[in-house]
Write a protein that holds these residues in place. Structure first.
Motif, mmCIF file in Angstrom:
data_model
loop_
_atom_site.group_PDB
_atom_site.id
_atom_site.type_symbol
_atom_site.label_atom_id
_atom_site.label_comp_id
_atom_site.label_asym_id
_atom_site.label_seq_id
_atom_site.Cartn_x
_atom_site.Cartn_y
_atom_site.Cartn_z
ATOM 1 N N THR A 51 -8.933 4.562 -3.160
ATOM 2 C CA THR A 51 -7.754 4.108 -3.380
ATOM 3 C C THR A 51 -7.629 3.558 -4.588
ATOM 4 N N LEU B 293 -12.559 4.005 1.757
ATOM 5 C CA LEU B 293 -10.975 3.727 1.546
ATOM 6 C C LEU B 293 -10.654 2.911 0.581
ATOM 7 N N PHE C 267 -3.547 8.449 3.754
ATOM 8 C CA PHE C 267 -2.664 7.432 4.143
ATOM 9 C C PHE C 267 -2.453 7.356 5.604
ATOM 10 N N SER D 293 -6.096 5.694 -7.558
ATOM 11 C CA SER D 293 -4.661 5.642 -7.484
ATOM 12 C C SER D 293 -3.980 4.726 -8.102
ATOM 13 N N PHE E 261 1.080 4.481 -2.977
ATOM 14 C CA PHE E 261 0.971 5.754 -2.573
ATOM 15 C C PHE E 261 2.172 6.511 -3.029
ATOM 16 N N LYS F 120 -12.564 10.402 -6.532
ATOM 17 C CA LYS F 120 -12.306 10.640 -5.154
ATOM 18 C C LYS F 120 -13.562 11.703 -4.481
ATOM 19 N N THR G 268 -6.362 6.119 6.891
ATOM 20 C CA THR G 268 -6.088 4.813 6.994
ATOM 21 C C THR G 268 -5.381 4.055 8.057
ATOM 22 N N LEU H 274 0.894 -1.175 0.006
ATOM 23 C CA LEU H 274 -0.106 0.002 -0.129
ATOM 24 C C LEU H 274 0.941 1.290 0.035
ATOM 25 N N ILE I 65 -2.602 12.791 -0.157
ATOM 26 C CA ILE I 65 -2.084 11.312 0.019
ATOM 27 C C ILE I 65 -1.708 11.237 1.496
#
Length: 215
Positions: free
Chosen positions: A84, A80, A29, A87, A10, A124, A33, A6, A25
């Motif tokens: 993601t 989430l 992140f 990305s 990112f 997003k 997250t 992960l 980010i």
């Protein structure tokens, strides 16, 4: 996907992001997250602690389903995952271009990559705004009551139901809501920035092409 994978994803996205993208980010992140995995799941994963002042079989279960028709934690997990995915799409597009032998300048996005990046931002914004709307619509706001009244067919009468750790749930709910609300304007500003840079570049190129012909 483990934490190392992960983080690699990112990191790859950050390489081709603007300053606003790197800010997004960091929020997603580091804050959303990590907090979700470390703390939020522990606070919300207590369905067995939900209690109503009745011993009638099935009453507590149906009241729980009434008060929590959709679990907050499941909505945040989907959120989430969905935010993601764009990305991953950007990283995949970059890898595809590199595989075909095209050089990708991290500081510049052209053609299909520009559209992919722009689509990821719009997606997003739509996901974050959609999740906020769903939570607000279903629960009539973002707060949680300490006491809820329930009167369903399986209950003998109107019963009182109690949510465990309501203060902690409120704190983490407002945290997740606030970070989601903060990510939306960041993405919108980045969209405006990308469009501005693209239009500015096109005008500059057209101006440069017109100069030799005027001489």
């Amino acid at each position: 996907m483990n934490w190392a994978s992960l983080q690699d994803v990112f990191s790859g996205v950050s390489k081709y992001s603007t300053a606003f993208g790197r800010m997004w980010i960091s929020i997603v992140f580091i804050f959303r997250t990590l907090v979700f995995v470390v703390a939020v799941q522990q606070v919300w994963n207590d369905e067995a602690s939900f209690m109503c002042n009745t011993d009638q079989p099935g009453c507590t279960n149906v009241c729980y389903n009434l008060i929590f028709p959709i679990s907050h934690i499941h909505l945040w997990a989907l959120q989430l995952i969905f935010i993601t995915c764009p990305s991953l799409l950007v990283v995949g597009h970059v890898k595809l271009r590199e595989h075909k032998g095209y050089y990708v300048n991290p500081g510049k996005k052209h053609g299909g990559l520009w559209w992919t990046y722009l689509f990821s931002l719009i997606f997003k914004v739509a996901i974050d705004a959609g999740i906020l709307y769903i939570i607000h619509y279903i629960y009539q706001g973002f707060g949680l009551p300490n006491l809820s009244k329930c009167s369903l067919s399986l209950c003998p009468n109107v019963v009182d139901c109690f949510i465990s750790q309501p203060t902690e749930k409120k704190i983490f709910t407002f945290f997740m809501v606030t970070t989601s609300a903060l990510c939306i304007p960041i993405c919108i500003v980045e969209i405006i920035y990308l469009v501005y840079k693209c239009v500015h570049k096109q005008l500059h190129d057209q101006k440069g092409e017109s100069v030799p012909g005027d001489r």
